[in-house]
Design a protein around this motif. Structure first.
Motif, PDB file in Angstrom:
ATOM      1  N   ARG A   1       4.806   7.120   2.574  1.00 56.51           N
ATOM      2  CA  ARG A   1       5.221   6.076   1.623  1.00 56.51           C
ATOM      3  C   ARG A   1       6.746   5.942   1.631  1.00 56.51           C
ATOM      4  NH1 ARG A   1       2.475   3.624  -2.729  1.00 56.51           N
ATOM      5  NH2 ARG A   1       0.665   4.935  -2.208  1.00 56.51           N
ATOM      6  N   TYR A   2       7.239   4.702   1.751  1.00 57.75           N
ATOM      7  CA  TYR A   2       8.673   4.408   1.765  1.00 57.75           C
ATOM      8  C   TYR A   2       8.942   3.201   0.877  1.00 57.75           C
ATOM      9  CZ  TYR A   2       8.739   7.352   5.982  1.00 57.75           C
ATOM     10  OH  TYR A   2       8.602   8.387   6.874  1.00 57.75           O
ATOM     11  N   VAL A   3      10.251   2.916   0.712  1.00 60.95           N
ATOM     12  CA  VAL A   3      10.701   1.734  -0.013  1.00 60.95           C
ATOM     13  C   VAL A   3      11.699   0.992   0.867  1.00 60.95           C
ATOM     14  CG1 VAL A   3      12.080   0.912  -1.966  1.00 60.95           C
ATOM     15  CG2 VAL A   3      10.289   2.595  -2.337  1.00 60.95           C
ATOM     16  N   VAL A   4      11.513  -0.310   0.997  1.00 66.89           N
ATOM     17  CA  VAL A   4      12.441  -1.174   1.727  1.00 66.89           C
ATOM     18  C   VAL A   4      13.076  -2.107   0.705  1.00 66.89           C
ATOM     19  CG1 VAL A   4      12.732  -2.820   3.590  1.00 66.89           C
ATOM     20  CG2 VAL A   4      10.983  -1.040   3.771  1.00 66.89           C
TER      21      VAL A   4
ATOM     22  N   PRO B   1       0.604  -7.212   5.785  1.00 65.89           N
ATOM     23  CA  PRO B   1       0.715  -6.212   6.851  1.00 65.89           C
ATOM     24  C   PRO B   1       2.158  -5.932   7.237  1.00 65.89           C
ATOM     25  CG  PRO B   1       0.093  -8.335   7.770  1.00 65.89           C
ATOM     26  CD  PRO B   1       0.089  -8.501   6.275  1.00 65.89           C
ATOM     27  N   ILE B   2       2.360  -4.748   7.799  1.00 65.76           N
ATOM     28  CA  ILE B   2       3.632  -4.365   8.406  1.00 65.76           C
ATOM     29  C   ILE B   2       3.398  -4.317   9.905  1.00 65.76           C
ATOM     30  CG2 ILE B   2       5.412  -2.600   8.546  1.00 65.76           C
ATOM     31  CD1 ILE B   2       4.646  -1.764   5.720  1.00 65.76           C
TER      32      ILE B   2
ATOM     33  N   MET C   1       0.991  -1.482  11.478  1.00 66.70           N
ATOM     34  CA  MET C   1       1.299  -0.068  11.282  1.00 66.70           C
ATOM     35  C   MET C   1       1.333   0.336   9.819  1.00 66.70           C
ATOM     36  SD  MET C   1       5.410  -0.171  12.032  1.00 66.70           S
ATOM     37  CE  MET C   1       5.783   1.194  10.948  1.00 66.70           C
ATOM     38  N   GLY C   2       1.057  -0.591   8.906  1.00 66.92           N
ATOM     39  CA  GLY C   2       1.065  -0.272   7.488  1.00 66.92           C
ATOM     40  C   GLY C   2       0.832  -1.511   6.667  1.00 66.92           C
ATOM     41  N   GLU C   3       1.055  -1.401   5.364  1.00 62.87           N
ATOM     42  CA  GLU C   3       0.874  -2.540   4.473  1.00 62.87           C
ATOM     43  C   GLU C   3       1.733  -2.371   3.234  1.00 62.87           C
ATOM     44  OE1 GLU C   3      -3.069  -1.198   1.922  1.00 62.87           O
ATOM     45  OE2 GLU C   3      -3.278  -2.600   3.588  1.00 62.87           O
ATOM     46  N   VAL C   4       1.958  -3.492   2.558  1.00 56.94           N
ATOM     47  CA  VAL C   4       2.757  -3.517   1.335  1.00 56.94           C
ATOM     48  C   VAL C   4       1.879  -3.072   0.177  1.00 56.94           C
ATOM     49  CG1 VAL C   4       4.036  -4.991  -0.247  1.00 56.94           C
ATOM     50  CG2 VAL C   4       4.245  -5.342   2.220  1.00 56.94           C
ATOM     51  N   LYS C   5       2.399  -2.134  -0.633  1.00 59.11           N
ATOM     52  CA  LYS C   5       1.631  -1.602  -1.759  1.00 59.11           C
ATOM     53  C   LYS C   5       2.128  -2.116  -3.113  1.00 59.11           C
ATOM     54  CE  LYS C   5      -1.275   0.609  -1.238  1.00 59.11           C
ATOM     55  NZ  LYS C   5      -2.668   0.242  -0.879  1.00 59.11           N
ATOM     56  N   ALA C   6       3.419  -2.415  -3.239  1.00 62.91           N
ATOM     57  CA  ALA C   6       3.935  -2.881  -4.532  1.00 62.91           C
ATOM     58  C   ALA C   6       5.268  -3.579  -4.302  1.00 62.91           C
ATOM     59  CB  ALA C   6       4.096  -1.726  -5.520  1.00 62.91           C
TER      60      ALA C   6
ATOM     61  N   PHE D   1      21.039  -7.908  -8.419  1.00 62.13           N
ATOM     62  CA  PHE D   1      19.613  -7.609  -8.374  1.00 62.13           C
ATOM     63  C   PHE D   1      19.185  -7.390  -6.928  1.00 62.13           C
ATOM     64  CE2 PHE D   1      19.785  -9.711 -12.490  1.00 62.13           C
ATOM     65  CZ  PHE D   1      18.890  -8.957 -13.244  1.00 62.13           C
ATOM     66  N   SER D   2      18.195  -6.534  -6.760  1.00 58.73           N
ATOM     67  CA  SER D   2      17.577  -6.318  -5.443  1.00 58.73           C
ATOM     68  C   SER D   2      16.071  -6.234  -5.631  1.00 58.73           C
ATOM     69  CB  SER D   2      18.112  -5.030  -4.790  1.00 58.73           C
ATOM     70  OG  SER D   2      17.841  -3.909  -5.616  1.00 58.73           O
ATOM     71  N   ILE D   3      15.352  -6.339  -4.523  1.00 60.29           N
ATOM     72  CA  ILE D   3      13.882  -6.332  -4.545  1.00 60.29           C
ATOM     73  C   ILE D   3      13.390  -5.128  -3.744  1.00 60.29           C
ATOM     74  CG2 ILE D   3      11.797  -7.680  -4.170  1.00 60.29           C
ATOM     75  CD1 ILE D   3      13.719  -8.999  -6.068  1.00 60.29           C
ATOM     76  N   PRO D   4      13.056  -4.017  -4.405  1.00 66.53           N
ATOM     77  CA  PRO D   4      12.456  -2.889  -3.679  1.00 66.53           C
ATOM     78  C   PRO D   4      10.978  -3.192  -3.391  1.00 66.53           C
ATOM     79  CG  PRO D   4      13.508  -2.195  -5.748  1.00 66.53           C
ATOM     80  CD  PRO D   4      13.344  -3.665  -5.796  1.00 66.53           C
ATOM     81  N   VAL D   5      10.586  -3.040  -2.153  1.00 67.54           N
ATOM     82  CA  VAL D   5       9.196  -3.253  -1.729  1.00 67.54           C
ATOM     83  C   VAL D   5       8.635  -1.907  -1.279  1.00 67.54           C
ATOM     84  CG1 VAL D   5       7.681  -4.431  -0.103  1.00 67.54           C
ATOM     85  CG2 VAL D   5       9.668  -5.625  -1.053  1.00 67.54           C
ATOM     86  N   GLU D   6       7.630  -1.444  -1.978  1.00 69.33           N
ATOM     87  CA  GLU D   6       7.009  -0.160  -1.649  1.00 69.33           C
ATOM     88  C   GLU D   6       5.968  -0.374  -0.559  1.00 69.33           C
ATOM     89  OE1 GLU D   6       4.582   3.336  -4.010  1.00 69.33           O
ATOM     90  OE2 GLU D   6       6.109   2.187  -5.083  1.00 69.33           O
ATOM     91  N   ILE D   7       6.038   0.430   0.494  1.00 69.16           N
ATOM     92  CA  ILE D   7       5.155   0.260   1.645  1.00 69.16           C
ATOM     93  C   ILE D   7       4.501   1.588   2.008  1.00 69.16           C
ATOM     94  CG2 ILE D   7       6.546  -1.634   2.575  1.00 69.16           C
ATOM     95  CD1 ILE D   7       7.673   0.355   4.628  1.00 69.16           C
TER      96      ILE D   7
END
Length: 536
Positions: free
Chosen positions: A294-297, A311-312, A319-324, A336-342
């Motif tokens: 699990r990472y954050v972009v 999908p990622i 190779m993965g998918e977006v979770k939140a 402001f920024s947008i963290p995307v949990e993957i």
């Protein structure tokens, strides 16, 4: 004289007293009647059935002395009385069943009132419209006897003697499913939904499904179940693809199951095994990876069109998918920024089933591998997956011009760098250009241009008054010179004749020089001795 005849002597009568125990014939009839009555009583007691009590939520269809109890359409008893329970919440039916079936009255025996019903796309109990309702029995197999039962409000979907196995499904929602909804295996109806209930935490539903024998052997330990309700449509390289199980499943819903195509599991699932109920077949057949990172972009541009589950992509391989998807405010920069949990699935980079073994990581040191990729220009970027719908996905690719970055392993989950998408980069360039254009003093330039134009108009006016007349005279003189030159160049002019004579003389001179040159090339000594005299 004749002699007198002697009469024999009779024995003297002796009185005998009457016996007290001698039975009179008059008592024979009542004695026989008593014996027959006693025998009938004993027979009635011996033939009397077992009394049972069944409680129902309502008394619909129950009638004392008329409602029969049936087992496999054979009468085995009748309801004697129907009354309310002491708390008036249920209806108590007392019934008598024949002694021959008393051994069926055990712990898990079930009773229900048969009446016309429509459930799960099936119609039952229509025969009771003419014959009246009755109580049906599903015999149990428990060892302990029982005489008080709680009747079912709905008939059981699966009888106790039907071969097969029951399984548990955990899903997010019930959809259009109901008790009796069909279960499909390769578009064959092989079972049905037995029951369902809401989970205690309210976050899902639990279903009990029954798969009939011999189809239950195809429920492997890695089987996938999904909602088969409605029609699944998708666009692919070969055009539009439509999938459905049957018309019945479209109308009333259904569940289908199947093992993954690459499955090598031959072990059947035990009764009661719990499976996940997926919303679609595509979701059910996705790879279920054992290793998940699990990472954050973090993105600074808009993520409109990016959804949870997107999908990622790594060069065409998911190779993965977006979770939140979240938002974050940085007080230090007021931005402001947008963290995307993957979630990343490292097994996707290896052969998952190579030589029958499950895949694993590419390297034993995943941090070192991740640092190497980021240091050499690998970044995450938002890209358009469908131009029609505007859906986005995350691409993990190589960007040689990306600025230097590193992974912050101190955070949980670790943060990975991203690069703006191409459209955003173009917008940034346009924004920078517009900023530069806004810094240009167009108003001052316009004022200078107006002054310059005013000066130019003054100069043009002066030129019109002073220069133009002189220029007109100069042009007249030039025209006269051109006319004279044109006259001189006419074929019959004296200049033209003189020019032709001069050209002929030049031609002869050139010929003489050429002859002299040839002679000197052959007799260079002539320059010293001169040309020898010709002998006669």
């Amino acid at each position: 004289m004749s002699e007198p005849i002697e009469e024999p002597e009779l024995p003297a009568a002796e009185p005998v007293p009457p016996s007290r125990w001698r039975m009179q014939l008059v008592w024979l009839v009542p004695i026989v009647a008593i014996l027959i009555g006693g025998w009938l009583a004993v027979k009635a007691v011996m033939e009397r059935g077992e009394e049972i009590t069944i409680s129902f939520k309502t008394g619909e269809g129950l009638e004392a002395g008329k409602t029969k109890i049936k087992f496999k359409d054979v009468d085995i008893g009748v309801v004697d009385t129907v009354s309310l329970s002491p708390d008036h919440k249920r209806v108590i039916a007392k019934a008598e069943v024949v002694r021959d079936v008393a051994n069926l009255m055990v712990e898990n025996t079930r009773f229900w009132v048969v009446r016309p019903r429509i459930s799960g796309g099936t119609v039952s109990g229509l025969g009771t419209l003419l014959s009246g309702s009755f109580i049906d029995v599903d015999a149990g197999n428990a060892a302990k006897a029982r005489r008080e039962f709680v009747g079912l409000e709905e008939p059981p979907v699966i009888a106790s003697d039907v071969p097969g196995r029951e399984f548990t499904l955990k899903g997010v929602g019930l959809g259009s499913l109901d008790v009796g909804s069909p279960i499909y295996f390769r578009r064959l109806r092989v079972g049905q939904v037995a029951s369902y209930q809401l989970d205690p935490d309210g976050r899902g539903v639990t279903l009990k499904v029954f798969v009939n024998a011999p189809y239950d052997q195809f429920v492997r330990t890695d089987a996938r179940f999904w909602h088969a309700s409605g029609v699944d449509m998708s666009f692919g390289a070969d055009g539009l693809r439509v999938e459905t199980q049957s018309i019945v499943s479209i109308i009333i819903g259904g569940i289908a199951f199947e093992s993954p195509p690459e499955s090598r599991v031959d072990t059947g699932a035990a009764a009661g095994t719990q499976f996940t109920l997926y919303p679609t077949r595509d979701d059910a057949m996705k790879q279920h990876d054992r290793i998940v990172d699990r990472y954050v972009v973090v993105f600074n541009d808009s993520v409109r069109g990016l959804a949870v589950g997107a999908p990622i992509d790594f060069r065409g391989v998911v190779m993965g998918e977006v979770k939140a998807i979240y938002t974050r405010f940085d007080p230090a920069t007021n931005r402001f920024s947008i963290p995307v949990e993957i979630e990343i699935y490292p097994e996707r980079f290896t052969s998952r089933y190579q030589d029958g073994q499950a895949g694993g990581r590419v390297t034993d040191d995943p941090r070192r591998m991740a640092n190497y990729l980021i240091e050499h220009g690998f970044r995450f970027q938002l890209r358009s997956g469908n131009p029609l719908t505007g859906q986005l996905y995350l691409a993990f690719d190589y960007f040689p011009d990306a600025p230097k970055a590193s992974i912050d392993w101190s955070k949980t989950p670790p943060e990975l760098p991203a690069t703006p998408r191409a459209l955003q980069s173009l917008q940034d360039s346009v924004s920078r250009l517009m900023t530069k254009l806004n810094n240009i003093p167009f108003e001052a330039i316009g004022k200078d241009a107006r002054d310059t134009l005013r000066t130019t108009n003054s100069m043009l006016a002066q030129l019109d008054k002073e220069v133009v007349p002189k220029a007109r005279d100069t042009l007249g003189s030039a025209q006269s010179a051109l006319d004279s030159a044109n006259a001189a160049l006419q074929p019959d002019s004296s200049l033209q004749q003189s020019t032709e004579d001069a050209m002929r003389e030049l031609t002869r001179t050139a010929a003489s020089l050429r002859t002299l040159s040839d002679y000197l090339a052959q007799h260079p000594e002539a320059l010293v001795r001169g040309k020898p005299e010709q002998k006669p």
